[in-house]
Write an enzyme that holds these catalytic residues in place. Structure first.
Site, short mmCIF file in Angstrom:
data_model
loop_
_atom_site.label_atom_id
_atom_site.label_comp_id
_atom_site.label_asym_id
_atom_site.label_seq_id
_atom_site.Cartn_x
_atom_site.Cartn_y
_atom_site.Cartn_z
N CYS A 48 -16.61 -8.96 5.52
CA CYS A 48 -15.90 -7.69 5.30
C CYS A 48 -14.64 -7.95 4.48
CB CYS A 48 -15.47 -7.07 6.63
SG CYS A 48 -16.83 -6.85 7.77
N CYS B 91 0.54 0.27 10.30
CA CYS B 91 0.04 -0.77 9.40
C CYS B 91 1.11 -1.67 8.81
CB CYS B 91 -0.77 -0.12 8.29
SG CYS B 91 -1.62 -1.35 7.26
N CYS C 72 0.84 -1.21 0.00
CA CYS C 72 0.00 0.00 0.00
C CYS C 72 0.87 1.26 0.00
CB CYS C 72 -0.91 0.00 1.23
SG CYS C 72 -2.04 1.40 1.26
N CYS D 106 -19.43 2.39 8.40
CA CYS D 106 -18.69 1.75 9.49
C CYS D 106 -17.44 2.58 9.69
CB CYS D 106 -18.34 0.31 9.09
SG CYS D 106 -17.21 -0.50 10.23
N CYS E 4 0.36 4.97 6.89
CA CYS E 4 -0.27 4.79 8.21
C CYS E 4 0.73 4.08 9.13
CB CYS E 4 -1.55 3.97 8.08
SG CYS E 4 -2.64 4.58 6.77
N CYS F 5 -19.55 -5.99 3.45
CA CYS F 5 -18.84 -4.78 3.86
C CYS F 5 -17.53 -4.75 3.09
CB CYS F 5 -18.56 -4.83 5.37
SG CYS F 5 -17.59 -3.41 5.96
N ARG G 10 -18.04 -2.17 17.75
CA ARG G 10 -17.31 -3.43 17.54
C ARG G 10 -16.00 -3.47 18.31
NH1 ARG G 10 -16.85 -3.82 12.10
NH2 ARG G 10 -18.95 -4.66 12.13
N1 SAM Z 1 -6.67 0.48 3.15
C1 SAM Z 1 -7.94 0.68 3.67
C2 SAM Z 1 -7.99 1.83 4.65
O1 SAM Z 1 -7.00 2.13 5.28
O2 SAM Z 1 -9.06 2.43 4.77
C3 SAM Z 1 -8.56 -0.54 4.30
C4 SAM Z 1 -7.75 -1.48 5.15
S1 SAM Z 1 -7.13 -0.85 6.67
C5 SAM Z 1 -6.03 -2.09 7.16
C6 SAM Z 1 -8.50 -0.88 7.80
C7 SAM Z 1 -8.29 -0.38 9.20
O3 SAM Z 1 -7.65 -1.38 9.97
C8 SAM Z 1 -7.44 0.84 9.42
O4 SAM Z 1 -8.13 2.01 9.18
C9 SAM Z 1 -7.09 0.71 10.89
O5 SAM Z 1 -8.04 1.40 11.68
C10 SAM Z 1 -7.13 -0.78 11.15
N2 SAM Z 1 -5.79 -1.33 11.40
C11 SAM Z 1 -4.82 -1.50 10.49
N3 SAM Z 1 -3.70 -1.98 11.06
C12 SAM Z 1 -3.96 -2.11 12.38
C13 SAM Z 1 -3.19 -2.55 13.51
N4 SAM Z 1 -1.93 -2.93 13.38
N5 SAM Z 1 -3.77 -2.57 14.71
C14 SAM Z 1 -5.07 -2.17 14.84
N6 SAM Z 1 -5.84 -1.74 13.82
C15 SAM Z 1 -5.29 -1.71 12.61
FE1 SF4 Z 2 -2.82 1.23 3.41
FE2 SF4 Z 2 -2.73 0.10 5.78
FE3 SF4 Z 2 -3.15 2.70 5.59
FE4 SF4 Z 2 -5.08 0.99 4.78
S1 SF4 Z 2 -4.30 1.26 6.86
S2 SF4 Z 2 -4.35 2.82 3.72
S3 SF4 Z 2 -3.80 -0.68 4.01
S4 SF4 Z 2 -1.28 1.62 4.97
#
Ligand code: SAM
Ligand code: SF4
Ligand code: DTB
Length: 355
Positions: A107, A70, A63, A198, A67, A138, A270
Site C-alpha cells: 500500500c 494527521c 499536505c 478500501c 484533517c 494498493c 483491517r
Molecule cells: N492523503 C490521503 C488521504 O487522506 O486520503 C492518503 C493518506 S492518509 C494518511 C490515509 C488515512 O490514514 C486517513 O484517511 C486516516 O484514516 C488514516 N490516518 C491518518 N493519520 C492517522 C492517525 N494519526 N491515526 C490513525 N489513523 C490515521
Molecule cells: Fe493530507 Fe493527512 Fe488529510 Fe491525507 S489524512 S489528506 S495526508 S492531511
C-alpha cells in the site's frame, strides 16, 4: 447521503442497513455480539488466517488538507519535514523486502489532496513495478476523478484506499477542506473504474457511539460494500488539534470490529493504525470479532507499528497464519444466506438474544 431502508436492495437483494438495526446490533450484550460476529466470520473466511499488508509513504508531509488527526497536514506543526515523491526503484526494492517478509499487499500512500498530472507517470510505474513482484497493489493518494481512477486501473492497481473516517454528522468537526460527499464521490469513481475499494475510518476523533454506527451504515450501504475496511485507532499526534483526544475504550473498539464484520460479512476488516497501544488480549479479541487483516512492518506512514517479531510472536501464540494472495474462502449461496439471516436476526429486537 445514502437512504437507509429496512428492505433488501432490489437490484442486489443485499441487506440495506437502517441506523436503528445497526445500533441494536452494536448494543447487543458483548458476548452475544462476539459470538454472532465469529459465526458470520466463519461463513466466508478461515478464522485462523490474517491478511498482511505493508505500507510505504511515497510522498510525506506538506499536505494542504486540514484533517485534524494527521501528522502530514501543513496546517499543524507536528515536527515532520515534507519530502518529494520518492523514486520508483526505491519503492520496488522496499516492496520486494516486504514480500519476502510475508506481506501480500503493498500500500503506497501520498500526502496529497489529489494526484497532479505531473505525478501520474511515476505513480503508474510504481504500480507496474510492484505488480511485477506478484504482490497486490494498493494506493491512497487523496481524491480521484473518474479519468485518474481509470488510468490507475489500467496500470494494474488492485485496491484504492480512501477512508470516510467518521460519520457524516461528525465529519466537519474533523476536516473542513473537503466534504463527506467528496469522499463518497471518489469512492464511486474508484468503484466505477473496476478497482477494489478500501474504505474505513478512525476511532478516537471525539465521536460518539452513534457516529461509529453511522459510519458503518454508510460503508455497508454503499452500492457495493468495500472489499477492505480499515478500522484505525487514533494515533494522537503532538501539534494536531486531536493531540489530547480521549483514548478509545478497548471494548468499544472491539464492538466496532464485530459490528463491521456482521454488517459486511465478506469484506476484509483491517485492524489498522494504533496497534502499538493495544495489548495482545485486545488484538486477540479483535481477531475473534472478525478482523482478518493487519499492517505489518514497524512503520505505518509516519508513525510506529509493532515490530514484525512481536507480530509473529502474537500469531504463534494465537495459532494464526498469514493469508496468501487471493485466499478467501468463496462463500456458497447458502452460506451467504445464512450469514444474512444471522445478521438480520441480530438486528431484530423482537427476537430474544439469550438462548
Ligand atoms: N492523503 C490521503 C488521504 O487522506 O486520503 C492518503 C493518506 S492518509 C494518511 C490515509 C488515512 O490514514 C486517513 O484517511 C486516516 O484514516 C488514516 N490516518 C491518518 N493519520 C492517522 C492517525 N494519526 N491515526 C490513525 N489513523 C490515521
Ligand atoms: Fe493530507 Fe493527512 Fe488529510 Fe491525507 S489524512 S489528506 S495526508 S492531511
Ligand atoms: C488506513 O486506513 N490506515 C493507514 C492506511 N489506511 C493508509 C494509514 C495509517 C496512518 C497512521 C498514521 C501515520 O503513520 O502517519
Amino acid at each position: 447521503m445514502l437512504e437507509a431502508s429496512p428492505r433488501p436492495d432490489a437490484a442486489t437483494s443485499r441487506k440495506v442497513w437502517t441506523a436503528q438495526e445497526a445500533r441494536e446490533l452494536f448494543d447487543l450484550p458483548f458476548m452475544e455480539l462476539l459470538f454472532q460476529a465469529q459465526t458470520v466470520h466463519r461463513r466466508s473466511f478461515d478464522p485462523n488466517r490474517v491478511q498482511m499488508s505493508r505500507l510505504l509513504s511515497i510522498k510525506t508531509g506538506g499536505c494542504p488538507e486540514d484533517c485534524s488527526y494527521c501528522s502530514q497536514s501543513s496546517r499543524y506543526d507536528s515536527g515532520l519535514s515534507a519530502s518529494k515523491l520518492i523514486e520508483v526503484q526505491r519503492v520496488i526494492s522496499e516492496a520486494r523486502r516486504a514480500r519476502d517478509a510475508g506481506a501480500t499487499r503493498y500500500c503506497m500512500g501520498a500526502a496529497w489532496r489529489s494526484p497532479k498530472e505531473r505525478d501520474m507517470a511515476q505513480i503508474v510505474a510504481m504500480i507496474e513495478g510492484v505488480k511485477a513482484l506478484g504482490m497486490e497493489t494498493c494506493m491512497t493518494l487523496g481524491m480521484l476523478d473518474g479519468d485518474q481512477a481509470r488510468r490507475l486501473k489500467t496500470a494494474g492497481l488492485d485496491y484504492y484506499n480512501h477512508n470516510i473516517d467518521t460519520s457524516e454528522a461528525h465529519y466537519s468537526n474533523v476536516i473542513t477542506t473537503r466534504t463527506f460527499a467528496d469522499r463518497l464521490e471518489t469512492l464511486q469513481n474508484v468503484r466505477d473504474s473496476g478497482i477494489k475499494v478500501c474504505s474505513g475510518g478512525i476511532l478516537g476523533l471525539g465521536e460518539g457511539a452513534q457516529d461509529r454506527v453511522d459510519m458503518l451504515v454508510t460503508l455497508a450501504n454503499l452500492p457495493e460494500p468495500p472489499e477492505s475496511v480499515p478500522v484505525n485507532m487514533l494515533i494522537p499526534v503532538a501539534g494536531t488539534p486531536l493531540a489530547d483526544a480521549d483514548p478509545v475504550d478497548p471494548i468499544d473498539f472491539v464492538r466496532v470490529i464485530a459490528t463491521a464484520r456482521i454488517m459486511m460479512p465478506e469484506s476484509h476488516v483491517r485492524l489498522s493504525a494504533g496497534r502499538t497501544e493495544m495489548s495482545d488480549e485486545m488484538q486477540a479479541l479483535c481477531f475473534f470479532a472478525g478482523a482478518n487483516s493487519i499492517f505489518v512492518g514497524d512503520t505505518l506512514l509516519t508513525k510506529d507499528n509493532p515490530d514484525e517479531d512481536d507480530d509473529m510472536r502474537l500469531f504463534a501464540k494465537l495459532g494464526l497464519q498469514p493469508m496468501t494472495v487471493h485466499e478467501h474462502m468463496p462463500a456458497t449461496d447458502d452460506d451467504v444466506g445464512e450469514a444474512r439471516r444471522l445478521a438480520a436476526r441480530a438486528a431484530d429486537p423482537a427476537i430474544p438474544v439469550l438462548r
